[in-house]
Design an enzyme around this catalytic site. Structure first.
Site, PDB file in Angstrom:
ATOM      1  N   LEU A  61     108.358 -49.121   3.982  1.00  0.00           N
ATOM      2  CA  LEU A  61     109.008 -47.607   3.888  1.00  0.00           C
ATOM      3  C   LEU A  61     108.068 -46.676   3.426  1.00  0.00           C
ATOM      4  CD1 LEU A  61     112.530 -48.732   2.229  1.00  0.00           C
ATOM      5  CD2 LEU A  61     112.156 -47.889   4.485  1.00  0.00           C
ATOM      6  N   GLY A  62     107.239 -46.992   2.623  1.00  0.00           N
ATOM      7  CA  GLY A  62     106.315 -46.049   2.079  1.00  0.00           C
ATOM      8  C   GLY A  62     105.597 -46.549   0.977  1.00  0.00           C
ATOM      9  N   GLY A  64     102.935 -45.306  -2.604  1.00  0.00           N
ATOM     10  CA  GLY A  64     102.905 -44.632  -3.778  1.00  0.00           C
ATOM     11  C   GLY A  64     101.807 -44.918  -4.647  1.00  0.00           C
ATOM     12  N   GLY A  65     101.649 -44.271  -5.682  1.00  0.00           N
ATOM     13  CA  GLY A  65     100.757 -44.581  -6.910  1.00  0.00           C
ATOM     14  C   GLY A  65     101.047 -46.109  -7.247  1.00  0.00           C
ATOM     15  N   GLY A  67     102.756 -48.502  -6.005  1.00  0.00           N
ATOM     16  CA  GLY A  67     102.905 -49.839  -5.143  1.00  0.00           C
ATOM     17  C   GLY A  67     103.514 -49.663  -3.628  1.00  0.00           C
ATOM     18  N   THR A  68     103.901 -50.467  -3.023  1.00  0.00           N
ATOM     19  CA  THR A  68     104.289 -50.479  -1.518  1.00  0.00           C
ATOM     20  C   THR A  68     105.806 -50.758  -1.715  1.00  0.00           C
ATOM     21  OG1 THR A  68     102.428 -51.389  -0.953  1.00  0.00           O
ATOM     22  CG2 THR A  68     104.218 -51.093   0.728  1.00  0.00           C
ATOM     23  N   LYS A  83     110.198 -52.866  -4.016  1.00  0.00           N
ATOM     24  CA  LYS A  83     108.930 -51.911  -4.580  1.00  0.00           C
ATOM     25  C   LYS A  83     108.032 -53.225  -5.197  1.00  0.00           C
ATOM     26  CE  LYS A  83     108.333 -48.176  -6.800  1.00  0.00           C
ATOM     27  NZ  LYS A  83     108.416 -47.043  -7.994  1.00  0.00           N
ATOM     28  N   ASP A 185     108.406 -37.017 -14.032  1.00  0.00           N
ATOM     29  CA  ASP A 185     107.861 -36.818 -12.574  1.00  0.00           C
ATOM     30  C   ASP A 185     108.726 -36.407 -11.543  1.00  0.00           C
ATOM     31  OD1 ASP A 185     105.448 -37.061 -11.075  1.00  0.00           O
ATOM     32  OD2 ASP A 185     105.590 -38.949 -10.757  1.00  0.00           O
TER      33      ASP A 185
HETATM   34  N1  LIG Z   1     115.338 -47.010  -2.768  1.00  0.00           N
HETATM   35  C1  LIG Z   1     114.649 -46.570  -1.648  1.00  0.00           C
HETATM   36  N2  LIG Z   1     115.200 -46.325  -0.612  1.00  0.00           N
HETATM   37  C2  LIG Z   1     114.720 -46.147   0.545  1.00  0.00           C
HETATM   38  N3  LIG Z   1     113.429 -45.673   0.439  1.00  0.00           N
HETATM   39  C3  LIG Z   1     112.616 -45.709  -0.481  1.00  0.00           C
HETATM   40  C4  LIG Z   1     113.313 -46.297  -1.680  1.00  0.00           C
HETATM   41  N4  LIG Z   1     112.479 -46.180  -2.875  1.00  0.00           N
HETATM   42  C5  LIG Z   1     111.162 -45.532  -2.487  1.00  0.00           C
HETATM   43  N5  LIG Z   1     111.436 -45.439  -0.976  1.00  0.00           N
HETATM   44  C6  LIG Z   1     110.429 -44.893  -0.025  1.00  0.00           C
HETATM   45  O1  LIG Z   1     108.977 -45.466  -0.548  1.00  0.00           O
HETATM   46  C7  LIG Z   1     108.162 -44.435  -0.876  1.00  0.00           C
HETATM   47  C8  LIG Z   1     107.320 -44.579  -1.933  1.00  0.00           C
HETATM   48  O2  LIG Z   1     108.249 -44.465  -3.121  1.00  0.00           O
HETATM   49  P1  LIG Z   1     107.726 -44.822  -4.714  1.00  0.00           P
HETATM   50  O3  LIG Z   1     108.633 -44.211  -5.463  1.00  0.00           O
HETATM   51  O4  LIG Z   1     107.359 -46.138  -4.730  1.00  0.00           O
HETATM   52  O5  LIG Z   1     106.142 -43.910  -4.918  1.00  0.00           O
HETATM   53  P2  LIG Z   1     105.453 -44.499  -5.810  1.00  0.00           P
HETATM   54  O6  LIG Z   1     104.480 -45.336  -5.856  1.00  0.00           O
HETATM   55  O7  LIG Z   1     106.409 -44.165  -7.171  1.00  0.00           O
HETATM   56  O8  LIG Z   1     104.612 -42.932  -5.749  1.00  0.00           O
HETATM   57  P3  LIG Z   1     104.001 -42.011  -6.930  1.00  0.00           P
HETATM   58  O9  LIG Z   1     104.304 -42.620  -8.103  1.00  0.00           O
HETATM   59  O10 LIG Z   1     102.748 -41.872  -6.482  1.00  0.00           O
HETATM   60  O11 LIG Z   1     104.932 -40.883  -6.957  1.00  0.00           O
HETATM   61  C9  LIG Z   1     109.051 -43.270  -0.908  1.00  0.00           C
HETATM   62  O12 LIG Z   1     108.361 -42.046  -0.620  1.00  0.00           O
HETATM   63  C10 LIG Z   1     110.075 -43.358   0.035  1.00  0.00           C
HETATM   64  O13 LIG Z   1     109.899 -43.174   1.305  1.00  0.00           O
END
Ligand SMILES: Nc1ncnc2c1ncn2[C@@H]1O[C@H](COP(=O)(O)OP(=O)(O)OP(=O)(O)O)[C@@H](O)[C@H]1O
Length: 383
Positions: A61-62, A64-65, A67-68, A83, A185
């Site tokens: 789905l996405g 970020g810093g 993980g996936t 995640k 954040d």
């Molecule tokens: N509960 C969820 N339902 C649907 N999509 C999600 C959910 N959580 C995260 N995502 C998707 O996954 C992507 C990455 O999310 P995540 O919060 O893990 O990023 P991150 O690793 O925390 O990024 P950073 O720490 O760099 O801000 C999000 O942009 C979103 O598109």
């Protein structure tokens, strides 16, 4: 014999991963009542593999810093977001990331709010720890602002409602939870949108739960460039007002549909915040507001929301409103259609000035450049 040995090895490996992934630390925290043990389900690594079709790339789905994130389906048919933490850099296992991971579990296990993403459980026996959340289907606020189309126009009403929902979630985190929680954040990419485009605050890896007597906490500075409170950045003193600042930045994004920082190669770094504050100073706020917002929203509502954003961005944290004030003011603006000027005291004349300049010259466009302390912005440029 071989099979028994293999099974034993597998169990030992899972135990090793459980320990390495902070399982004991989590057990300790949860049993000392810092979280709500019953709410956190421990998933097996098999369940996670099945849910994500062995971490199939098509399910991503996405990224970020931290993980996936994969879309998954549990055995009971429920759709979840999983995640998978990024713990191993090269060959080194990152202890700090384990801390962030356990932190997110502990914080989210204490929270139950309709505008905060729900954590359903976690898996600690896999090679890297996994978090299982409710699936939020409509992406992030960041993407919605940037990829607007006629099918789902981001109307002023939606923007104001989303702002109220985020403010309510932050107000709850700061005050209603057993110990205040500072998110640290807040940014549009950490606001997810559900099937009805309701906001869900997510990503609690860097958040902090702060005991009431510790009103000021010195921490390693965490956050995202463009959203980070400059006072916190300088002093490392974390207070609830850092979230207020970041929320102010999100308000500006909702008003202008611009990115807080745009640093395209060959161009100087531009700060939307300075541009916004300068525009307010020069009574030319409507030049920076998204034309769609101008068309769609009552001007008085836009102006009072902009004034609120300005107060959230005060360089002196003490002068910023609390999230309680912010949430209440936004509710009031929505309920009264912006006719809350009498409650704004000193700012009344500022609002009058702005309305006057807008009414006398609504389509005025500035030309030339304006200079702020550190950055020069070409006007009329799209950020
Ligand atoms: N509960 C969820 N339902 C649907 N999509 C999600 C959910 N959580 C995260 N995502 C998707 O996954 C992507 C990455 O999310 P995540 O919060 O893990 O990023 P991150 O690793 O925390 O990024 P950073 O720490 O760099 O801000 C999000 O942009 C979103 O598109």
């Amino acid at each position: 014999m071989y099979k028994v040995l293999k099974r034993k090895q597998k169990i030992m490996l899972k135990q090793k991963y459980f320990k390495r992934n902070g399982g004991l630390l989590l057990q300790q925290h949860l049993s000392s009542n810092e979280g709500n043990v019953e709410k956190i389900k421990l998933f097996t690594s098999k369940e996670m593999e099945k849910a994500t079709d062995y971490y199939n790339e098509n399910r991503i789905l996405g990224q970020g810093g931290q993980g996936t994130v994969y879309k998954g389906m549990l055995i009971d048919g429920s759709i979840v977001a999983i995640k998978k933490s990024k713990m191993v850099e090269g060959k080194k296992f990152d202890e700090k990331k384990v801390e962030q991971f356990i932190n997110e579990v502990i914080i989210l296990s204490q929270i139950n709010h309709r505008n905060v993403v729900k954590l359903l459980g976690c898996c600690l026996e896999a090679e890297v720890p996994l978090l299982v959340y409710e699936f939020i289907p409509n992406g992030t606020l960041y993407d919605l602002i940037r990829n607007q189309n006629e099918e789902i126009p981001l109307t002023w009403e939606m923007r104001l409602r989303i702002a109220i929902e985020i403010a309510n979630a932050l107000f709850y985190l700061h005050s209603a939870a057993s110990t205040p929680i500072y998110h640290r954040d807040i940014k549009s990419s950490n606001i997810l949108l559900d099937d009805k485009y309701r906001a869900k605050v997510s990503d609690f890896g860097t958040s902090r739960s702060v005991a009431l007597e510790q009103t000021h906490l010195t921490t390693r500075v965490q956050g995202t460039f463009g959203y980070m409170d400059p006072e916190y950045f300088r002093s490392s003193q974390l207070t609830e007002k850092s979230d207020v600042y970041s929320f102010g930045v999100v308000l500006i994004e909702l008003l202008t549909s611009q990115k807080p920082i745009s640093a395209e190669q060959s161009e100087p770094v531009r700060s939307l915040i300075s541009y916004f504050l300068d525009s307010m100073q020069e009574n030319s706020l409507f030049n920076i507001i998204d034309p769609m917002v101008v068309k769609d929203g009552p001007e008085q509502e836009i102006i009072v929301v902009a004034l609120l954003a300005k107060r959230c961005l005060n360089l002196n944290g003490k002068k910023r409103p609390t999230m309680k004030q912010v949430a209440m003011e936004l509710e009031l603006i929505k309920a009264s259609g912006g006719n809350v000027i009498e409650d704004y005291g000193d700012e009344e004349s500022e609002i009058d000035d702005m309305i006057h300049s807008w009414e006398t010259n609504p389509s005025s466009s500035m030309s030339g450049t304006i200079t702020t302390d550190s950055v020069t912005f070409p006007l009329n440029s799209s950020f």
